[in-house]
Every structure is written in structure tokens, then in C-alpha cells.
Design a protein around this motif. Structure first.
Motif, PDB file in Angstrom:
ATOM      1  N   LEU B  26      -4.298  -6.664  -0.223  1.00 57.41           N
ATOM      2  CA  LEU B  26      -3.697  -6.625  -1.299  1.00 57.41           C
ATOM      3  C   LEU B  26      -2.359  -5.592  -0.325  1.00 57.41           C
ATOM      4  CD1 LEU B  26      -2.646  -7.821  -3.898  1.00 57.41           C
ATOM      5  CD2 LEU B  26      -2.177  -5.527  -3.784  1.00 57.41           C
ATOM      6  N   ALA B  28       1.094  -4.422  -1.003  1.00 60.61           N
ATOM      7  CA  ALA B  28       2.152  -4.067  -2.513  1.00 60.61           C
ATOM      8  C   ALA B  28       2.759  -4.103  -2.337  1.00 60.61           C
ATOM      9  CB  ALA B  28       0.695  -2.619  -3.678  1.00 60.61           C
ATOM     10  N   ASN B  48       6.352  -9.127 -12.833  1.00 57.38           N
ATOM     11  CA  ASN B  48       5.957  -8.041 -12.267  1.00 57.38           C
ATOM     12  C   ASN B  48       5.227  -8.002 -11.363  1.00 57.38           C
ATOM     13  OD1 ASN B  48       5.400  -9.415 -16.276  1.00 57.38           O
ATOM     14  ND2 ASN B  48       5.151  -7.164 -15.547  1.00 57.38           N
ATOM     15  N   ALA B  50       5.456  -7.013  -8.975  1.00 56.79           N
ATOM     16  CA  ALA B  50       6.298  -6.738  -7.930  1.00 56.79           C
ATOM     17  C   ALA B  50       5.998  -5.464  -6.833  1.00 56.79           C
ATOM     18  CB  ALA B  50       7.957  -6.690  -7.972  1.00 56.79           C
ATOM     19  N   GLY B  51       5.460  -4.344  -7.485  1.00 58.51           N
ATOM     20  CA  GLY B  51       5.262  -3.345  -6.411  1.00 58.51           C
ATOM     21  C   GLY B  51       5.507  -1.799  -6.957  1.00 58.51           C
ATOM     22  N   LYS B  52       6.686  -2.233  -7.888  1.00 59.63           N
ATOM     23  CA  LYS B  52       7.624  -0.798  -8.679  1.00 59.63           C
ATOM     24  C   LYS B  52       6.522   0.540  -8.452  1.00 59.63           C
ATOM     25  CE  LYS B  52       8.889  -3.756 -11.972  1.00 59.63           C
ATOM     26  NZ  LYS B  52       8.545  -4.918 -12.408  1.00 59.63           N
ATOM     27  N   THR B  53       5.549  -0.109  -9.939  1.00 60.45           N
ATOM     28  CA  THR B  53       5.236   1.153  -9.906  1.00 60.45           C
ATOM     29  C   THR B  53       4.008   2.265  -8.566  1.00 60.45           C
ATOM     30  OG1 THR B  53       4.807   0.610 -12.552  1.00 60.45           O
ATOM     31  CG2 THR B  53       3.368   2.622 -11.002  1.00 60.45           C
ATOM     32  N   THR B  54       4.086   0.980  -7.739  1.00 60.25           N
ATOM     33  CA  THR B  54       3.621   1.711  -6.927  1.00 60.25           C
ATOM     34  C   THR B  54       4.473   2.309  -5.955  1.00 60.25           C
ATOM     35  OG1 THR B  54       2.123  -0.697  -6.638  1.00 60.25           O
ATOM     36  CG2 THR B  54       1.824   0.778  -4.692  1.00 60.25           C
ATOM     37  N   TYR B  63      -0.268   8.250  -4.189  1.00 61.11           N
ATOM     38  CA  TYR B  63      -0.454   7.127  -3.454  1.00 61.11           C
ATOM     39  C   TYR B  63      -0.032   7.962  -1.929  1.00 61.11           C
ATOM     40  CZ  TYR B  63      -1.706   3.331  -6.581  1.00 61.11           C
ATOM     41  OH  TYR B  63      -2.519   2.893  -8.013  1.00 61.11           O
TER      42      TYR B  63
HETATM   43  N1  LIG Z   1      -5.050   1.099  -7.243  1.00 61.44           N
HETATM   44  C1  LIG Z   1      -4.695   0.195  -6.675  1.00 61.44           C
HETATM   45  N2  LIG Z   1      -5.678  -0.669  -5.858  1.00 61.44           N
HETATM   46  C2  LIG Z   1      -5.643  -1.502  -5.838  1.00 61.44           C
HETATM   47  N3  LIG Z   1      -4.261  -3.163  -6.186  1.00 61.44           N
HETATM   48  C3  LIG Z   1      -3.063  -1.958  -6.791  1.00 61.44           C
HETATM   49  C4  LIG Z   1      -3.512  -0.709  -6.811  1.00 61.44           C
HETATM   50  N4  LIG Z   1      -1.943  -0.204  -7.677  1.00 61.44           N
HETATM   51  C5  LIG Z   1      -0.762  -1.365  -7.431  1.00 61.44           C
HETATM   52  N5  LIG Z   1      -2.174  -2.036  -7.133  1.00 61.44           N
HETATM   53  C6  LIG Z   1      -1.460  -3.714  -7.317  1.00 61.44           C
HETATM   54  O1  LIG Z   1      -0.802  -3.547  -6.313  1.00 61.44           O
HETATM   55  C7  LIG Z   1       0.489  -4.654  -7.059  1.00 61.44           C
HETATM   56  C8  LIG Z   1       1.468  -3.957  -7.394  1.00 61.44           C
HETATM   57  O2  LIG Z   1       1.235  -3.599  -8.687  1.00 61.44           O
HETATM   58  P1  LIG Z   1       2.849  -2.632  -9.647  1.00 61.44           P
HETATM   59  O3  LIG Z   1       1.637  -1.979 -10.538  1.00 61.44           O
HETATM   60  O4  LIG Z   1       3.163  -1.715  -8.233  1.00 61.44           O
HETATM   61  O5  LIG Z   1       3.654  -3.816  -9.999  1.00 61.44           O
HETATM   62  P2  LIG Z   1       4.486  -3.653 -11.044  1.00 61.44           P
HETATM   63  O6  LIG Z   1       6.239  -4.086 -10.350  1.00 61.44           O
HETATM   64  O7  LIG Z   1       4.797  -2.369 -11.432  1.00 61.44           O
HETATM   65  O8  LIG Z   1       4.307  -4.556 -12.149  1.00 61.44           O
HETATM   66  P3  LIG Z   1       4.734  -4.760 -13.814  1.00 61.44           P
HETATM   67  O9  LIG Z   1       6.002  -5.089 -13.828  1.00 61.44           O
HETATM   68  O10 LIG Z   1       3.990  -4.773 -14.204  1.00 61.44           O
HETATM   69  O11 LIG Z   1       4.673  -2.928 -13.784  1.00 61.44           O
HETATM   70  C9  LIG Z   1      -0.352  -5.307  -8.189  1.00 61.44           C
HETATM   71  O12 LIG Z   1      -1.158  -6.391  -7.526  1.00 61.44           O
HETATM   72  C10 LIG Z   1      -1.346  -4.665  -8.242  1.00 61.44           C
HETATM   73  O13 LIG Z   1      -2.419  -4.942  -8.373  1.00 61.44           O
END
Ligand SMILES: Nc1ncnc2c1ncn2[C@@H]1O[C@H](COP(=O)(O)OP(=O)(O)OP(=O)(O)O)[C@@H](O)[C@H]1O
Ligand SMILES: [Mg+2]
Lengths: 500, 289
Positions: B26, B28, B48, B50-54, B63
Motif C-alpha cells: 500500500l 499511503a 478519508n 488520503a494519507g494525511k495522518t501518515t 514512521y
Molecule cells: N501503520 C500502518 N500500516 C498499514 N497501513 C497504514 C498504516 N498507517 C496508515 N495506513 C494506511 O495508509 C492510508 C492512509 O491513512 P491515513 O491515516 O494517513 O489517512 P487520513 O488521511 O489520515 O484519513 P482520515 O481522514 O480518515 O484520518 C490508509 O489506507 C491506511 O489504512
């Protein structure tokens, strides 16, 4: 929630008689199943071999009592206070009456009516019934049984009272050896209790403050004991010189354990620390050249008061404690000295913990317990923080171990089995994690009482387990789980004026 | 892909170049680059997943990025390469603080304690790594008093002073969100990363939050990276917006530009049925079209 609403409305929900009987029946069945084989048959020495004696009357008594007890408990929960009070008082009165009547005549017809053979067990049952009745009366008077609230409130009250209770208990502890009833047996138990209080306070740093579940605490106790014993014997050093060394060695062992478990949490951490505890024991057992293995180390020097030994005569012809102070020799002097020694060590541990809780490192430990991820996000180094917790907790374990070695004069790996770790952890958990005064109560409860109830023999550990289960059911966060903030805004708003 | 154009308003504070984060198969975050500036609120938005928290987790050391360079230009201490630093050093040395999407406080500790713990490193030095503190020396008491004052300052700012001695876990939700921001600010950061700070707030609390964030940006002259789903917040207070979708940067620009960007509208309207935008934003976007 349901309990709350019941508090406000005087109308109690109707009782479900069938449900109650079913539940009590289940309890009674479990008790029956357990006691049938454990109590029902007893192997006795008779001339010419062994004989099996059946004691089904006692099995029946236990089953009936369990059934009644369960019904009473349910009624207590459903706020039917009156029947609980009546039944509790009736059972207590009957048993106590019979015990008194049958005193001195264990074979009499009255004694046959008592539920159990052992006087202690009978009295315990009566006390339990009294406690239940008292509890029901208390709740009826207060008109609420919000169990959790009550627990928190009690804990808060005890901790408030600790301001007076602490010095009071300390005062009692200080004068204890000079009280008229302080005989050798009592002092020995007191030394044991205070040792465990100290170990509990030491482990409290690791478990209560830093939240690292350590099942191998006895390893540090062992390291401290062996460090002292080996240093004292091989290098002919005195207790006071060895004590810091033993602490440092144990702290070092703590760091050694800390490194591999840095990434582990909860159950995994507990398992690895358990393994570590066993490893140390196995090393002590097998490294024969160094530790004398299962033979243990004997002839460990007794502590002296600034070089004054507590013997009748000094082997080197010098002064002894009693001759120096012009007292008559008493073997109790040494016991009293040991008692004060461990009391001081325990107080140092307590003082240190109370103090460090208010320092950045102590707050970081607590923060680490609360949320490690959040800790990293504010720049706390989790590795160093954990290692300091492990090593400082271990250091106090090491001090305790040195004391143990000098008290016993003999140590072997036998003394450092897993059960010791379990007991120390039980003291911390039962006392209420992080609660200093809780540890004291728990140590008295878990160490002191079983020592007094040696008469219970093989049921001792059973009673120990039952007490643990009971506390976990009624006080899942420990007897006195209560946390006082380490700093208050109100204190500080006035502080600048006071200080200048 | 080139690095986003430098900003006119503030000095560049954080530079993200070709950031890629893979979890197994994946992706992210996929080759994202952007800059965040001092004294600016840079919003990061996107559907949701999109990878913002990542992205935040990469920035704050939770990470290790698969590829990419994350440079923090500290106004006083020079440049830090965040991807090479240990997680805890990033707030400690580089001055990057963050909050979490699902609040992470120290629940059994009081509000004040939460804010004092945040000043751990400064206090640790002041306590002589606990030795001076154990001895109760004057220097440490002084430092602790200053720490309480800083905590007091942020409690006043976030309206938590009355609740200073209450356990953080017993605070209402909105207060917990604000406490987390106060805690982050108590680390004296130069870059504040906020992960959905307005989630679950009522309109009043939300507008208070806007004021707080503006205050932090203007009076403390630090940079803010803001992840937010609430478009009314984003459009109102951000100076710059980055839009992520499936880990890719699909747009960047001022709120005005983003509002009109067809890719953004498609990403939001076409693929995000489970969490619709607030009605007024949808109306806005529809009108612009
Ligand atoms: N530790 C991890 N291991 C595997 N996949 C991950 C991990 N952390 C995030 N992901 C994946 O990375 C992608 C992005 O996740 P992220 O949490 O960054 O989204 P987001 O933009 O913060 O969403 P939201 O608005 O729901 O908070 C998602 O598909 C998630 O499942
Ligand atoms: Mg997220």
C-alpha cells in the motif's frame, strides 16, 4: 447506572427468586466440587500405615455456607439490607456461641455442631458473616451502595487521613519493639512485614508509577542478596560498605533487563520479566564455583552497629553492643536492631519515592504509564525513562536483598522463587497501584495475617488466593487506589509570596 | 515533480521533498512535496485515507519514510533532517509538536500536570537530572515555578484554568482537544502539527479554536500544519492549502484557488460518499462551478 437510579427511587425492583437460587446453587456446586476432594478426604497417620478419613460433614457445611453467603451477597447488591444483617448476625452468633461453649472440649457434643474442625476456620467464617452484616448496616444507614464511588471515596478519605495516619503508624512502628507484647515472634513477623513493605514500595516505582508490569522483581532481590553475601565473605567488607554496592549491582541488573524489554508492553513485558527472574535463579543455581549453587552461601556476616556486634562475646575480643552500652546481653537486641535497620531502609525508599514523584523524572514515569506515544510526541525519551524506572526500582530491591542476606545469614536460590515476585506484585496491586499507604496495608494483610494464621496450614495459600480474588472482585483497582496530583495550581498561586 | 513555490508571507519553515511512505504494497503517501512557512497556517486536506495522518507520523518521527527528505528550518538552531531523527528528538530538538486525531492525553494526571510534563526536557535539565531536584535546591524550585507559569499562560488561553487540578481524563471532549493543543504549545515548538483539532467540537468551540489558532500563529510566530475535515474552518483560517488524495498531492494553493480547483471538487464529490462535506461548502463549490 441502575444502582444510581435505585439510590434516588425508594422503590426497589422485585427480586428474581429463581435466578438467585440458580446463581447461589452454582456457587455452592463449585464449592462442593472443590471441597469434596480437598476437604472431604483426609489422609491420616495411624499405627501401621496411612488411613483415609472422610469429613463429608465439613463439605456439607462449606457448601451450605457458600450457598447462604452467595444469597446474602446478592441481597446486599439488591439493597435488601435487613435480611443480610439478620442472617449475618445469626450465623456469627451461632458459630461464636458454639466456639465459646466448646472451648477446651474439642470432643464434646457441642463441638460436633460446629461447621468446621479448626477453630480458626470457624472464627473466620463468623468474622466474614459479621463483616457482611456490618457492611449491610453501613449501606442501609448511608442509603446507597454505589460500590465504585464508595471505593474511591474510601480511598480518598484514607489518603487524606494518611497525613495523620502515616506519622501515627510510623510512631507505632518506632516504639513497637518496646511495647509489652513485643516478643520474638511478633518482631520476626514485623521484620518480615516491613521487608515486604519496602519491596512493595520499590516495585511500586516500576509498576505503580512507570506502569511496567514486572513479574521478575525477585531477581533484583537475589542480585542484592548475593552481591552482599559474596562481597562480605570474599572481601571481608562490612554491611554498610556492601549495601550501596549491592544496590548498584541490582540497578545494573535492572538496566540489563530493561534493554531487551524496551519495546514490550503489558503481557509481553510481564512474560519476559518473569523469564528474567527465573534466569537469574537458574544462574545462581548452576554457577557452582561462584555461588555454591543449591548449597547456598552460609556464614554471611551479621550487621553491626558501627562495628559493635550483637553477640554475647566478640570473637576478636573487642567490645560488643551490650558491653559498650553497659546493658545485659539479650538475644532480642539483634532482632530489634534488624527491625530498625529494615524500618530505616523502608523509610528511605518511601521518602525517595514521594520525592521523586514530584520531580520531572517521576512525572515522566507516570506519563509513560499513561501513554507512551504521547510521551514521545512531547519529547520524552522513553528508553531512558524506562531504564531509570527499572534501575531505581531494582536498586531498592537490591537493598532489600542485602538486608535479607544479613538477616538470614544464609541464602540459597530457594529463597528467590517466582512466588516471591508474585507476592510482592500482589502487595502493590492489592494496595492500589501507586498508593504508598496501600502497600503498607496490603503487606500487613498478605504477609502479617498469614503468619499469624499458620494454624491454617495447607489452607493458608488457599485463603491467600481467596483473599486476592475477593479484593479483585470488590476493589479491582486495589484496596486504596487513589492518586493525588503531584502539583496543584492553588499551591502555586500562593507560593511566590511565601518564598520571597 | 517540483517543490512547491516558496511562500511570500513567511519564511520557509518545513520543506517536504518527494515523501513516499509504503506499507507493504500500500502506498499511503506517493511522492508528495510541499513547503510550510513560518507564521502561516498550512492546511492539509483530503478524503478519508488520503494519507494525511501518515504524513504527520512521518514528520514527527513515528514512521520512517520509505523515500524522501523532510527538512525543518529552525529559526534559531538551523536545519534539521527530520527523517534521520529519533521520534522523541523531533519535539525535543527540532521543536515540532503535534496533536493526535484521537486525543492522547495523560488521563489520570491533572490538567496542570499534563502541561508540566510537556516541559520535561527543560525541567530535567533544571533538576540536574534529578540530583539537584532530590536535594530540593533552589534552582529547581525556580524552574518549576516558571513551568507552572507557562502552563498557567496556556490554561488561560485555552480556558482551562478553572479545571487545572482535574484529571485530564475527566474533562469534557472539547476541553480535552484544547488541552492537547496547550500541551503541545508548552513544549515551545516552532512548528505545530494539528490532526483534526475541530473534530467533534460544537460551532462555538470551533470558532474559539479558530481564534486560538490565529493567536498562536500571529503572536507566537510559529508555523502550523493543520489537518481538518471541517471546510468552514479550513477556508477561514488557512493561508495555504495542500490537497491529498490517495497519497498524492492533487492541488496546492490559497483557499481561493483550492475552492475553484476542478480536481479537488472531483476528489471530494466523486469519491467520498461516506463522509459528505458540510452543506455550505458543497453549495459554495457548486456555485463556483
Ligand atoms: N501503520 C500502518 N500500516 C498499514 N497501513 C497504514 C498504516 N498507517 C496508515 N495506513 C494506511 O495508509 C492510508 C492512509 O491513512 P491515513 O491515516 O494517513 O489517512 P487520513 O488521511 O489520515 O484519513 P482520515 O481522514 O480518515 O484520518 C490508509 O489506507 C491506511 O489504512
Ligand atoms: Mg487521519
Amino acid at each position: 447506572m441502575t444502582e444510581r437510579s435505585a439510590t434516588t427511587s425508594p422503590v426497589l425492583p422485585p427480586l428474581d427468586a429463581v435466578g438467585i437460587v440458580r446463581e447461589a446453587g452454582l456457587t455452592a456446586f463449585v464449592v462442593f466440587a472443590l471441597t469434596f476432594s480437598l476437604v472431604g478426604f483426609k489422609v491420616e497417620d495411624v499405627p501401621g500405615g496411612l488411613d483415609i478419613v472422610t469429613r463429608f460433614d465439613q463439605v456439607l457445611a462449606a457448601t451450605v455456607l457458600a450457598f447462604t453467603g452467595r444469597v446474602v451477597l446478592i441481597l446486599l447488591h439488591k439493597r435488601r439490607h435487613l435480611p443480610v444483617i439478620l442472617v449475618g448476625l445469626a450465623i456469627a452468633a451461632v458459630i461464636l456461641g458454639l466456639v465459646v461453649a466448646a472451648r477446651g472440649a474439642p470432643e464434646s457434643a457441642t463441638a460436633a455442631w460446629l461447621p468446621f474442625e479448626s477453630v480458626v476456620v470457624n472464627v473466620l467464617v463468623a468474622v466474614a458473616a459479621l463483616v457482611l452484616a456490618g457492611r449491610a448496616a453501613w449501606s442501609a444507614w448511608r442509603r446507597d451502595v454505589g460500590v465504585s464511588d464508595e471505593a474511591v471515596e474510601l480511598a480518598a478519605r484514607v489518603h487524606k487521613a494518611a497525613i495523620f495516619l502515616g506519622p501515627l503508624m510510623l510512631g507505632f512502628a518506632v516504639v513497637l519493639p518496646f511495647l509489652p507484647f513485643a516478643d520474638r515472634r511478633l518482631l520476626d513477623i514485623a521484620i518480615l512485614v516491613v521487608t515486604y513493605v519496602m519491596l512493595g514500595w520499590g516495585l511500586n516505582i516500576v509498576v505503580g508509577l512507570a506502569g511496567l508490569l514486572d513479574l521478575g522483581y525477585v531477581a533484583f532481590y537475589a542480585v542484592g542478596a548475593y552481591s552482599y553475601a559474596l562481597l562480605a565473605i570474599n572481601f571481608d567488607l562490612g554491611f554498610w560498605v556492601c549495601l550501596p554496592f549491592a544496590g548498584i549491582m541490582a540497578a545494573f541488573a535492572g538496566i540489563l533487563l530493561g534493554f531487551p524489554v524496551l519495546r514490550l508492553r503489558g503481557d509481553y513485558l510481564a512474560i519476559v520479566t518473569l523469564g528474567f527472574g527465573e534466569m537469574i535463579r537458574v544462574i545462581l543455581l548452576n554457577w557452582y564455583e561462584f555461588t555454591k549453587g543449591p548449597d547456598g552461601i552460609s556464614g554471611i556476616p551479621r550487621p553491626t552497629l558501627f562495628g559493635l556486634p550483637f553477640t554475647r562475646t566478640d570473637p576478636d575480643g573487642g567490645e560488643t553492643f551490650h558491653s559498650f552500652f553497659g546493658l545485659t546481653y539479650s538475644p532480642l537486641d539483634r532482632i530489634i536492631f534488624l527491625y530498625y535497620l529494615i524500618l530505616i531502609l523502608a523509610l528511605v525508599t518511601n521518602f525517595f519515592t514521594m520525592r521523586i514523584r514530584r520531580l520531572p523524572i517521576g512525572r515522566a514515569w507516570e506519563a509513560l504509564r499513561e501513554d507512551e506515544v504521547a510521551c514521545r510526541s512531547i519529547g520524552i525519551n522513553p528508553r531512558n525513562t524506562k531504564l531509570t524506572a527499572f534501575s531505581i526500582g531494582a536498586m531498592f530491591g537490591g537493598f532489600g536483598g542485602s538486608f535479607f542476606a544479613t538477616r538470614q545469614g544464609f541464602i540459597s536460590p530457594e529463597s528467590f522463587t517466582f512466588i516471591e515476585s508474585a507476592i510482592i506484585l500482589a502487595i502493590v496491586v492489592l494496595g492500589g497501584m501507586g498508593s504508598q499507604i496501600g502497600v503498607v496495608f496490603a503487606a500487613i494483610l498478605l504477609i502479617g495475617l498469614p503468619e499469624f494464621f499458620r494454624e491454617l496450614q495447607q489452607y493458608r495459600m488457599l485463603a491467600f488466593g481467596a483473599a486476592m480474588v475477593a479484593i479483585m472482585v470488590w476493589r479491582p483497582r486495589g484496596l486504596l487506589a487513589f492518586r493525588d496530583p503531584t502539583i496543584r495550581l492553588s499551591d502555586h498561586d500562593t507560593a511566590p509570596e511565601k518564598q520571597t | 515533480m517540483s517543490v512547491a513555490a516558496p511562500d511570500k508571507l513567511g519564511d520557509s519553515l518545513i520543506t517536504v521533498e518527494h515523501l513516499t511512505m509504503r506499507f507493504g504494497g500500500l502506498v499511503a503517501i506517493d511522492d508528495v512535496s510541499f513547503q510550510g512557512a513560518n507564521r502561516e497556517i498550512t492546511a492539509i486536506i483530503g478524503p478519508n485515507g488520503a494519507g494525511k495522518t501518515t504524513l504527520f507520523n512521518c514528520l514527527t518521527g513515528f514512521y520512517k519514510p520509505t523515500v524522501g527528505r523532510l527538512t525543518l528550518h529552525h529559526p534559531r538552531k538551523g536545519d534539521f533532517l527530520l527523517e534521520r531523527m529519533e521520534g522523541y528528538q523531533i519535539p525535543q530538538r527540532a521543536g515540532v509538536a503535534r496533536t493526535f486525531q484521537n486525543i492522547r492525553l495523560f488521563p489520570a494526571m491533572s490538567v496542570l500536570e499534563n502541561l508540566i510534563v510537556a516541559q520535561h526536557n527543560a525541567l530535567m535539565r533544571a533538576s540536574g537530572y534529578s540530583v539537584a531536584g532530590l536535594l530540593g535546591l533552589r534552582g529547581y524550585r525556580q524552574a518549576e515555578r516558571q513551568a507552572v507559569e507557562l502552563a498557567r499562560f496556556w490554561m488561560d488561553r485555552t480556558g482551562l484554568t478553572d479545571r487545572a487540578d482535574i484529571d485530564a481524563g475527566n474533562l469534557p471532549y472539547g476541553d480535552q482537544r484544547r488541552l492537547e493543543i496547550a500541551r503541545a504549545m508548552c513544549t515551545n515548538p516552532v512548528l505545530l502539527c494539528l490532526d483534526e483539532p475541530a473534530a467533534g467540537l460544537n460551532p462555538r468551540e470551533s470558532s474559539d479554536l479558530n481564534a486560538l489558532l490565529r493567536y498562536i500563529r500571529d503572536e507566537h510566530s510559529i508555523g502550523i500544519l493543520l489537518i481538518e475535515h471541517d471546510m468552514s474552518v479550513v477556508m477561514e483560517i488557512s493561508d495555504h492549502i495542500i490537497v491529498l488524495d490517495y497519497g498524492r498531492r492533487i492541488a496546492a494553493g490559497t483557499p481561493e484557488e483550492i475552492r475553484n480547483n476542478p480536481d479537488v471538487i472531483r476528489a471530494y464529490l466523486g469519491e467520498n460518499e461516506d463522509e459528505p462535506l458540510p452543506p455550505e461548502v458543497v453549495r459554495d463549490m457548486e456555485e463556483e462551478r
